[in-house]
Design an enzyme around this catalytic site. Structure first.
Site, mmCIF file in Angstrom:
data_model
loop_
_atom_site.group_PDB
_atom_site.id
_atom_site.type_symbol
_atom_site.label_atom_id
_atom_site.label_comp_id
_atom_site.label_asym_id
_atom_site.label_seq_id
_atom_site.Cartn_x
_atom_site.Cartn_y
_atom_site.Cartn_z
ATOM 1 N N ASP A 165 0.818 -1.211 0.000
ATOM 2 C CA ASP A 165 0.000 0.000 0.000
ATOM 3 C C ASP A 165 0.858 1.271 0.000
ATOM 4 O O ASP A 165 0.689 2.133 0.857
ATOM 5 C CB ASP A 165 -0.908 -0.053 1.243
ATOM 6 C CG ASP A 165 -1.872 1.111 1.321
ATOM 7 O OD1 ASP A 165 -2.341 1.572 0.267
ATOM 8 O OD2 ASP A 165 -2.161 1.558 2.450
ATOM 9 N N GLU A 421 3.453 -7.947 7.719
ATOM 10 C CA GLU A 421 2.172 -8.582 7.421
ATOM 11 C C GLU A 421 2.261 -9.760 6.452
ATOM 12 O O GLU A 421 1.543 -9.800 5.448
ATOM 13 C CB GLU A 421 1.184 -7.533 6.910
ATOM 14 C CG GLU A 421 0.990 -6.401 7.897
ATOM 15 C CD GLU A 421 -0.219 -5.546 7.595
ATOM 16 O OE1 GLU A 421 -0.706 -5.585 6.465
ATOM 17 O OE2 GLU A 421 -0.672 -4.844 8.513
ATOM 18 N N TYR A 477 -6.514 -2.850 13.074
ATOM 19 C CA TYR A 477 -7.420 -1.802 12.580
ATOM 20 C C TYR A 477 -8.860 -2.038 13.026
ATOM 21 O O TYR A 477 -9.787 -1.747 12.276
ATOM 22 C CB TYR A 477 -7.309 -1.709 11.050
ATOM 23 C CG TYR A 477 -5.975 -1.131 10.616
ATOM 24 C CD1 TYR A 477 -5.767 0.246 10.594
ATOM 25 C CD2 TYR A 477 -4.917 -1.962 10.271
ATOM 26 C CE1 TYR A 477 -4.533 0.781 10.223
ATOM 27 C CE2 TYR A 477 -3.680 -1.438 9.903
ATOM 28 C CZ TYR A 477 -3.503 -0.076 9.888
ATOM 29 O OH TYR A 477 -2.286 0.463 9.531
ATOM 30 N N GLU A 515 1.113 -0.690 14.054
ATOM 31 C CA GLU A 515 0.163 0.047 13.210
ATOM 32 C C GLU A 515 -1.190 0.034 13.894
ATOM 33 O O GLU A 515 -1.622 -1.006 14.395
ATOM 34 C CB GLU A 515 0.009 -0.591 11.821
ATOM 35 C CG GLU A 515 1.181 -0.359 10.900
ATOM 36 C CD GLU A 515 0.954 -0.890 9.481
ATOM 37 O OE1 GLU A 515 -0.202 -0.988 9.033
ATOM 38 O OE2 GLU A 515 1.965 -1.236 8.840
#
Ligand code: GCB
Length: 610
Positions: A165, A421, A477, A515
């Site tokens: 990303d 990840e 998230y 994150e």
């Protein structure tokens, strides 16, 4: 054709002279990959100017270009440089490069975020103009790092689909140097530290490019900030004993100058000068110990990303970023998701910022993240595919070694991040991880803690590889990609569930968040605190921090992201990723002041006694 293989940063010393080749180069795209056939290595006709260092994407019509590209610079090389070896060094060319001098190939390099150099002595004409040409390429595949895919769009134009990303910025992204150095050089050095009350010991070890000469001797001297000699020693390895040493820490980033001199019967052959910080770093139980004291990480995931420069080194931007971090009371960041420019680590050493150093080990899971362009074509899990082990693993191992070789002497570097990840759900990931984690510990003289980031909800129950990490790092998230919405109560339940699982697993390791964040459209306010609003971002972080404070083993918070950054376009990206707490041009979103309040009041040793 030698890659000199030294990762030492170019310095001017009594025996070494470095000349910057930054500035204006000539540039040309090569969509048909026919440049070499057409002798572009001899003369790059119909080119246009391009600045170095910077990414070319912001300066061309088709910013999304994929394929070969060329740079050329004509430079007169002085006769004065004739007596020594001449090396050309690129800080980074993304993602691969072939270098030519006067039309002759001198070497190739794979990997877009690491320096490489070639001995070009036999290829240059001293006293005349020389042509330096670089053929670059920015394509990605399953076996590049980072990973991705090449495809052709409906118009038949080659494109890259990154499995990550951030925008696939390319070009000569970092500085280029000509280095005049002796034939026999100090190729590398490393240090380790022992803090012993009033005396600290600096153990050093030196590597020479040629070592079979009995007349050679080495002297190592250590100087304090006032240029006073504090210790010296002889030989390829040894101990420097420093009385009342100033330990390096974010609050007191004290650097010593190390001077290494190679002599042949008392004639100086080579000299290298660098700056080191005396500090130790280790993990004990659920604590991260810096100089034996528990440290709590406060900071960011980031990108090397700025207007016009793209991913090109932008030192003024870096300096401002560090200023803002310190101003907010932050003490650390992760080099998500690739090794950053060497100058950034030097600044961090000087300013006192801790770095989790991550290699370009991102995208090792192409099945998920459909918004990043996954087509669902690939049916086999990442680590189940044979080429992951036969082709990617050896390259990944080499990249871990190179990263550690390049950055091991920075006091700011306190941890290695060996994957971002990855898919850790299959048994096939286990032997791969084992190799990578072993490589890191074997390669690092300072034996720094190792980590990798776990994504989604991957944790104790479904990750097969979390046990390899010395520090557990979570990218989470809840409240954004899952349990999304204004009512953050579901997110709170999930975050508690997640942390309770880690707590009940009795892993007895530190856990940090690497994150967590929410896209926030700058200037958008909402009474209801809806997603994308400043208020949502504030409520989201308030929730996470309240929960972090409840768990003593949570030893760090590095939010996502320091600033908005450019990504591939997509239905979830408005001009890029908006999870920055600063805009791309570093204007603060309201959350910045909340974070400043929190971080300036949390001491660096927060939770030391828990
Ligand atoms: C992640 C990735 C990061 C992305 C971020 C996001 O988990 O590690 O590269 O930018 O999520 O904002 O989606």
């Amino acid at each position: 054709m030698t890659n000199t293989q030294s990762f030492l940063f170019p310095r001017n010393t009594a025996t070494r002279s470095t000349i910057s080749l930054d500035g204006i180069w000539q540039f040309k795209l090569d969509p048909n990959a026919s440049g070499e056939e057409n002798s572009w290595q001899n003369e790059l006709e119909d080119s246009s100017p391009m600045t170095v260092p910077s990414s070319f994407n912001e300066s061309i019509d088709d910013y999304d270009y994929a394929g070969d590209y060329w740079y050329e610079k004509k430079v007169t090389i002085s006769n004065l440089l004739k007596s020594q070896r001449l090396v050309i060094r690129f800080g980074a060319v993304t993602h691969r490069a072939t270098v030519f001098i006067n039309g002759i190939e001198v070497g190739q390099h794979e990997g877009g975020f690491m320096p490489f150099s070639f001995d070009i002595t036999d290829y240059v004409k001293f006293g005349y103009e020389n042509t330096i040409t670089v053929k670059g390429n920015n394509e990605l595949s399953h076996t590049t790092l980072p990973t991705g895919q090449v495809f052709f769009d409906a118009a038949g134009v080659k494109r890259v689909r990154p499995y990550f990303d951030f925008f696939n910025y390319a070009g000569i992204n970092r500085s280029v140097y000509l280095i005049s150095e002796p034939q026999n050089t100090i190729r590398d050095y490393s240090t380790t530290y022992e803090l012993k009350g009033d005396k600290s010991i600096v153990n050093y070890s030196i590597n020479l490019s040629e070592s079979d000469n009995d007349n050679l001797s080495l002297k190592v001297s250590l100087y304090d900030k006032n240029n006073n000699l504090v210790a010296d020693s002889d030989g390829l390895s040894g101990k420097l004993s420093v009385s009342k040493a100033h330990n390096w820490s974010p609050d007191s980033p004290y650097l010593y100058k190390i001077v290494i001199q190679l002599t042949d019967n008392s004639t100086l052959i080579d000299e290298y000068i660098d700056f080191i910080g005396i500090r130790t770093i280790e993990v004990m139980g659920d604590k991260i110990l810096l100089n034996g004291q528990s440290i709590y990480l406060k900071g960011f995931g980031r990108h090397e990303d700025s207007q016009a420069f793209g991913r090109g080194t932008n030192l003024a931007q870096q300096k401002q970023d560090f200023h803002l971090m310190k101003w907010m009371g932050a003490n650390s960041f992760r080099t998500s998701h690739y090794p950053y420019s060497e100058e950034i680590y030097q600044l961090a050493d000087e300013i006192g910022i801790l770095i989790i150093d991550e290699g370009p080990f991102v995208g090792l899971q192409e099945l998920s993240n459909p918004f990043l362009g996954s087509t669902g074509e690939i049916k086999e899990m990442f680590f189940d595919q044979p080429k992951t082990t036969t082709e990617l693993l050896p390259y990944h191992i080499q990249m871990v070694k190179d990263l550690i070789d390049r950055d091991k002497n920075h006091p700011s570097v306190i941890m290695w991040s060996l994957f971002n990840e990855p898919d850790t759900s299959t048994d096939s990931a286990v032997p791969y991880f084992k190799k990578i984690f072993e490589t890191a510990i074997e390669s690092d003289p300072q034996k720094r803690p190792r980590t990798f980031t776990l994504y989604g909800k991957q944790g104790v129950t479904d990750s097969k590889t979390y046990q390899f990490a010395d520090v557990i790092a979570l990218n989470r998230y809840y409240g954004w990609y899952s349990e999304a919405g204004t009512n953050l109560s579901d997110a709170a339940v999930e975050l508690h569930r997640d942390l309770d699982e880690w707590k009940n697993s009795h892993i007895n390791k530190p856990l940090i968040f690497t994150e967590y964040g929410a896209d926030t459209l700058n200037g958008y306010s909402s009474v209801n605190g809806e997603m994308w609003s400043a208020q949502f971002q504030q409520r989201y972080y308030a929730l996470y921090h309240k929960i972090f404070d409840e768990y003593p083993f949570v030893k760090g918070e590095q939010l996502w992201n320091f600033a908005d950054f450019k990504t591939t376009e997509g239905i979830m990206r408005v001009g890029g990723n908006s999870k920055g707490i600063f805009t791309r041009d570093r204007q603060p979103k309201p959350i910045v002041y909340d974070l400043k309040d929190r971080w300036t009041s949390l001491p660096n040793n927060y939770k030391a006694n828990k």
